[in-house]
Design a protein around this motif. Structure first.
Motif, PDB file in Angstrom:
ATOM      1  N   GLY A  25       2.965   5.328   3.608  1.00 51.63           N
ATOM      2  CA  GLY A  25       2.412   5.319   2.257  1.00 51.63           C
ATOM      3  C   GLY A  25       1.263   4.345   2.045  1.00 51.63           C
ATOM      4  N   HIS A  26       0.934   3.564   3.059  1.00 52.73           N
ATOM      5  CA  HIS A  26      -0.182   2.626   2.902  1.00 52.73           C
ATOM      6  C   HIS A  26      -0.654   2.180   4.283  1.00 52.73           C
ATOM      7  CE1 HIS A  26      -2.177  -0.836   0.556  1.00 52.73           C
ATOM      8  NE2 HIS A  26      -2.517  -1.010   1.826  1.00 52.73           N
ATOM      9  N   GLY A  27      -1.796   2.721   4.711  1.00 51.73           N
ATOM     10  CA  GLY A  27      -2.363   2.311   5.996  1.00 51.73           C
ATOM     11  C   GLY A  27      -3.872   2.440   5.947  1.00 51.73           C
ATOM     12  N   HIS A  28      -4.511   2.007   7.009  1.00 55.81           N
ATOM     13  CA  HIS A  28      -5.976   2.031   7.065  1.00 55.81           C
ATOM     14  C   HIS A  28      -6.394   2.629   8.403  1.00 55.81           C
ATOM     15  CE1 HIS A  28      -6.019  -0.556   3.481  1.00 55.81           C
ATOM     16  NE2 HIS A  28      -4.995  -1.164   4.048  1.00 55.81           N
ATOM     17  N   MET A  29      -6.687   3.928   8.403  1.00 54.01           N
ATOM     18  CA  MET A  29      -6.960   4.657   9.645  1.00 54.01           C
ATOM     19  C   MET A  29      -8.169   4.101  10.392  1.00 54.01           C
ATOM     20  SD  MET A  29      -4.786   7.121  10.228  1.00 54.01           S
ATOM     21  CE  MET A  29      -5.413   8.642  10.929  1.00 54.01           C
ATOM     22  N   VAL A  33      -7.468   6.499  -6.583  1.00 55.36           N
ATOM     23  CA  VAL A  33      -8.400   5.398  -6.339  1.00 55.36           C
ATOM     24  C   VAL A  33      -7.588   4.145  -6.056  1.00 55.36           C
ATOM     25  CG1 VAL A  33      -8.644   5.069  -8.845  1.00 55.36           C
ATOM     26  CG2 VAL A  33     -10.264   3.974  -7.317  1.00 55.36           C
ATOM     27  N   LYS A  34      -8.079   3.356  -5.105  1.00 53.45           N
ATOM     28  CA  LYS A  34      -7.420   2.093  -4.767  1.00 53.45           C
ATOM     29  C   LYS A  34      -8.229   0.950  -5.374  1.00 53.45           C
ATOM     30  CE  LYS A  34      -5.652  -1.247  -1.863  1.00 53.45           C
ATOM     31  NZ  LYS A  34      -6.092  -1.408  -0.490  1.00 53.45           N
ATOM     32  N   LEU A  35      -7.548   0.122  -6.150  1.00 49.86           N
ATOM     33  CA  LEU A  35      -8.178  -1.066  -6.716  1.00 49.86           C
ATOM     34  C   LEU A  35      -7.504  -2.285  -6.117  1.00 49.86           C
ATOM     35  CD1 LEU A  35      -8.217   0.061 -10.469  1.00 49.86           C
ATOM     36  CD2 LEU A  35     -10.070   0.257  -8.794  1.00 49.86           C
ATOM     37  N   GLU A  84       0.468  -1.380  -5.130  1.00 48.75           N
ATOM     38  CA  GLU A  84       0.495  -1.493  -3.676  1.00 48.75           C
ATOM     39  C   GLU A  84       0.910  -2.921  -3.315  1.00 48.75           C
ATOM     40  OE1 GLU A  84       0.068   1.192  -1.726  1.00 48.75           O
ATOM     41  OE2 GLU A  84      -0.206   2.344  -3.572  1.00 48.75           O
ATOM     42  N   HIS A  85       1.977  -3.055  -2.588  1.00 49.83           N
ATOM     43  CA  HIS A  85       2.589  -4.309  -2.102  1.00 49.83           C
ATOM     44  C   HIS A  85       3.698  -4.795  -3.033  1.00 49.83           C
ATOM     45  CE1 HIS A  85      -0.528  -4.032   0.796  1.00 49.83           C
ATOM     46  NE2 HIS A  85      -1.487  -4.404  -0.019  1.00 49.83           N
ATOM     47  N   ALA A  86       3.394  -5.037  -4.322  1.00 52.45           N
ATOM     48  CA  ALA A  86       4.437  -5.435  -5.282  1.00 52.45           C
ATOM     49  C   ALA A  86       5.355  -6.512  -4.701  1.00 52.45           C
ATOM     50  CB  ALA A  86       5.248  -4.196  -5.700  1.00 52.45           C
ATOM     51  N   SER A 120       3.312   0.708   5.880  1.00 46.87           N
ATOM     52  CA  SER A 120       3.273  -0.414   6.823  1.00 46.87           C
ATOM     53  C   SER A 120       2.070  -1.328   6.613  1.00 46.87           C
ATOM     54  CB  SER A 120       3.216   0.110   8.254  1.00 46.87           C
ATOM     55  OG  SER A 120       1.947   0.702   8.495  1.00 46.87           O
ATOM     56  N   ASP A 121       1.023  -0.809   5.943  1.00 45.76           N
ATOM     57  CA  ASP A 121      -0.248  -1.534   5.845  1.00 45.76           C
ATOM     58  C   ASP A 121      -0.885  -1.739   7.226  1.00 45.76           C
ATOM     59  OD1 ASP A 121      -2.380  -2.619   4.547  1.00 45.76           O
ATOM     60  OD2 ASP A 121      -1.401  -4.487   3.972  1.00 45.76           O
ATOM     61  N   PHE A 122      -0.688  -0.743   8.148  1.00 47.66           N
ATOM     62  CA  PHE A 122      -1.355  -0.887   9.440  1.00 47.66           C
ATOM     63  C   PHE A 122      -2.862  -0.935   9.234  1.00 47.66           C
ATOM     64  CE2 PHE A 122      -1.156   3.841   9.096  1.00 47.66           C
ATOM     65  CZ  PHE A 122      -2.483   4.163   9.319  1.00 47.66           C
TER      66      PHE A 122
END
Ligand SMILES: [Zn+2]
Length: 520
Positions: free
Chosen positions: A62-66, A270-272, A354-356, A416-418
Motif C-alpha cells: 500500500g505504500h512504496g516507491h518503484m 494525490v500524495k501530499l 500515510e504512516h500515521a 512497506s515504504d520500500f
C-alpha cells in the motif's frame, strides 16, 4: 478481443469461515476469476500445475516507491554500514567500479546504526572525494549528506536561506553538508537529469523484485511527471506486469494531471507531505522531542492542507497525506473537518494518512468519525522502535498503534515504504503480528498490546488495500467475478505458528490472470 483463458490447478485454498483446506481449480477469463471449482480439470484441458501451493489473495504493498527501488540498484547502498568510515569506504569501492560517473549518488545511511549515532558532517567525505560531487540520501529520504564539491556546485553557503520546511545544518560557521527535508531541493541541479528511459528501466527493475516477493500491486506513493510518462509508455509497450495504483505528487497534481486508468495502471489520488520523519527529527510533534530542542517541521499546515484537500475533492481525487508526528496527524484531521464544515467533503473520500505513526489518543475518535484510513508500514516499527524511544520518551505509548486503531474501528491498510524498508509483505506481516525485529528481538515484542493476529495482518496487505484504493468490490478476496491477482505460498499461513512467518516461501505471483513469477 480474443478470450484469454487460464486454468490454475492443484491449489490449496483455506476457507475464510471454517479454516478448512480444500483443493481447488481456478478458471480465469480475461484477467477475471470465472469459476472456482472443487474438481480437477477434465482430461485434455491445459492447466498450470501449482504443485499444491497455498493460494491467497494477491499481496498489495500500500505504500512504496518503484522508481527509487529500481534506481537504488544502480547506486551505492549504505544501509549495512556501521560507521561513517565504513560508509566512505563503501562509496570509494563503488566509485572504483564506476569511474565514468560525473556524480556519485547513493543512500540508505542511518546514523542510528553507527557507533557514534551522530549525524555526520562532510569533512572526511570531502577529503576522500575532492573533485566529484557525492550526494548520499538518508535511509528515510528526509536528509542528504553532500561533500564540499557538491555544496560548491550547488552554490550553498552559510548565507543561503533554506526553502520553507527545510534546514541547512551549520557547525562552527560552516555548512556541514547535511540538508534536511525541503532543503534537499538545493542540490537538485547538481544531479544529472533523469530521462524517461532511465525511469522505465528502474521501474522494470523494481517490478522484478516486487513480483518475486509475491506482490501483485503497488501503491506508488508520489510520482512525478517523468514517472507518470514512463508508466504510460510501459503500458503501451505491454511491459507493465504488476498492478500500479499511483499517487501523483503535489507538483504533478498542481500542474494538472487527469485521472487515468489504463490496463494495469491507475492514477486517481494525490500524495501530499505534511511533515518530515522521526529519525531526522523532522516529524512534527505537539511537544518537543525528548532528545533535542525542536518539535519538528510542519511542511503543510492546516490551512494549506485544507485548500489542497478541497481542490483534490473537486476533481474527484483521493488524498493520501504523509503524516508521522502527532501534530501532523492532528493538523490533517483538523483540515478534513474544516473541509467538512465548508460542505465540500464528499462522503466517500477515503482520505489516507500515510504512516500515521504517532497519534494522540484523543484524536482516534476523530479519525474514525471522518472516515480517514490509516495506511501503515508495520516494518517501520521494528526498524525504528529503539530510536523512537529516544525521540519520544513516554510518548511511545502513542506510537505504532495498530490494535488500538482496530479497536477504534479505524480502517487500516499495510505497506512497506520500500526502498526505505524491505518490500517483503511477509516481513510486514511478521512485524504486525510479532512486533519483533527479524532476529525476534525483543522476546515478547515491542509494546506487545498493539500486536495484530495473522488474519488481521494478512488483511492489511490484501483486502484492506483494496478498500484503500476503491477496489473492495473487485479484488482483495478470491471470489468469482473478482480480479485474478493471487499470491502462491508454500504453507498455510493461517494456522502457522506466528514465529514461523518468515520461513514461508513465495511460490508464485499471478497478476491479471498471468503467472508473472514462479518458483515451481
Ligand atoms: Zn514513502
Amino acid at each position: 478481443m480474443n478470450t484469454n483463458i487460464k486454468v490454475y490447478s492443484n491449489l490449496n485454498f483455506v476457507n475464510n469461515n471454517d479454516g478448512q483446506v480444500k483443493q481447488i481449480t481456478i478458471y480465469v477469463k480475461n484477467g477475471i476469476i470465472d469459476e472456482i471449482s472443487y474438481t480437477p480439470p477434465e482430461n485434455g484441458v491445459e492447466f498450470i500445475d501449482c504443485n499444491n501451493a497455498f493460494l491467497i489473495p494477491g499481496f498489495v504493498d500500500g505504500h512504496g516507491h518503484m522508481t527509487h527501488l529500481g534506481k537504488n540498484q544502480s547506486e551505492v547502498d549504505l544501509s549495512s554500514c556501521k560507521s561513517e568510515e565504513d560508509a566512505i569506504d563503501k562509496i570509494d569501492e563503488f566509485y572504483k567500479q564506476n569511474k565514468s560517473l560525473k556524480c556519485i549518488l547513493g543512500g540508505g545511511w542511518n546514523q542510528e546504526n553507527w557507533e557514534t549515532k551522530s549525524i555526520p558532517n562532510n569533512k572526511k567525505l570531502s577529503l576522500k572525494f575532492p573533485d566529484i560531487p557525492v550526494i548520499m540520501t538518508r535511509v528515510d529520504a528526509h536528509a542528504v549528506w553532500v561533500n564540499k564539491k557538491g555544496i560548491e556546485l550547488a552554490e550553498i553557503d552559510t548565507n543561503t536561506i533554506p526553502p520553507d520546511g527545510g534546514e541547512i545544518l551549520i557547525e562552527d560557521n560552516q555548512v556541514t553538508g547535511i540538508l534536511v527535508d525541503k532543503a534537499q531541493s538545493l542540490i537538485k541541479n547538481v544531479i544529472p537529469n533523469e530521462t524517461i528511459e532511465d525511469v522505465k528501466t528502474w521501474i522494470l527493475e523494481a517490478q522484478k523484485i516486487c513480483l518475486s516477493q509475491g506482490i501483485t500491486e503497488i501503491h506508488d506513493a508520489g510520482i512525478n511527471d517523468i514517472q507518470y510518462k514512463a508508466y504510460l509508455s510501459l503500458v503501451k509497450e505491454d511491459k507493465l506486469k504488476i498492478r500500479v495504483y499511483a499517487m501523483a505528487n503535489q507538483e504533478l497534481f498542481e500542474k494538472g494531471v487527469d485521472i487515468t486508468n489504463k490496463n494495469l495502471f491507475e492514477l486517481r489520488s494525490v500524495k501530499l507531505v505534511s511533515d518530515g520523519a522521526l529519525g531526522s527529527r523532522g516529524a512534527a510533534l505537539i511537544e518537543n522531542y525528548s532528545d533535542y530542542d525542536t518539535n519538528g517541521i510542519m511542511i503543510l499546515d492546516r490551512n494549506k492542507l485544507k485548500n489542497l484537500l478541497k481542490k483534490a475533492f473537486n476533481q474527484n481525487f483521493q488524498v493520501c497525506v504523509h503524516a508521522i508526528g502527532d501534530k501532523a496527524n492532528r493538523e490533517l484531521i483538523n483540515a478534513v473537518e474544516d473541509v467538512k464544515e465548508s460542505k465540500s467533503l464528499p462522503y466517500d473520500h477515503r482520505t489516507r494518512i500515510e504512516h500515521a505513526q504517532i497519534i494522540k489518543k484523543t484524536d482516534l475518535k476523530r479519525i474514525f468519525n471522518n472516515n480517514i484510513i490509516a495506511s501503515i508500514q508495520p516494518v517501520h516499527c521494528i526498524s525504528d522502535m529503539y530510536m523512537a524511544e529516544d525521540r519520544l520518551g513516554s510518548r511511545t505509548d502513542d506510537a505504532y498503534l495498530w490494535s488500538t486503531l482496530l479497536q477504534n474501528k479505524i480502517k487500516i491498510m499495510g505497506g512497506s515504504d520500500f526502498p526505505v524498508e524491505d518490500c517483503s509483505p511477509l516481513i510486514g506481516i511478521h512485524a504486525a503480528v510479532n512486533r519483533q525485529k527479524t532476529n525476534y528481538i525483543p522476546v515478547d515484542g515491542w509494546n506487545p498490546k498493539e500486536k495484530l493476529n495473522i488474519k488481521e495482518a494478512v488483511n492489511m496487505f490484501t483486502k484492506d488495500t483494496a478498500f484503500g484504493s476503491f477496489k473492495e468490490n473487485i479484488k482483495g478476496e478470491v471470489l468469482e467475478g473478482y480480479m485474478a491477482d493471487f499470491t502462491l505460498i508454500d504453507q498455510n499461513i493461517f494456522n502457522l505458528d506466528q514465529s514461523k512467518i518468515l520461513d514461508i516461501k513465495i511460490m508464485g505471483t499471478v497478476v491479471d490472470g498471468d503467472l508473472v513469477y514462479s518458483a515451481f
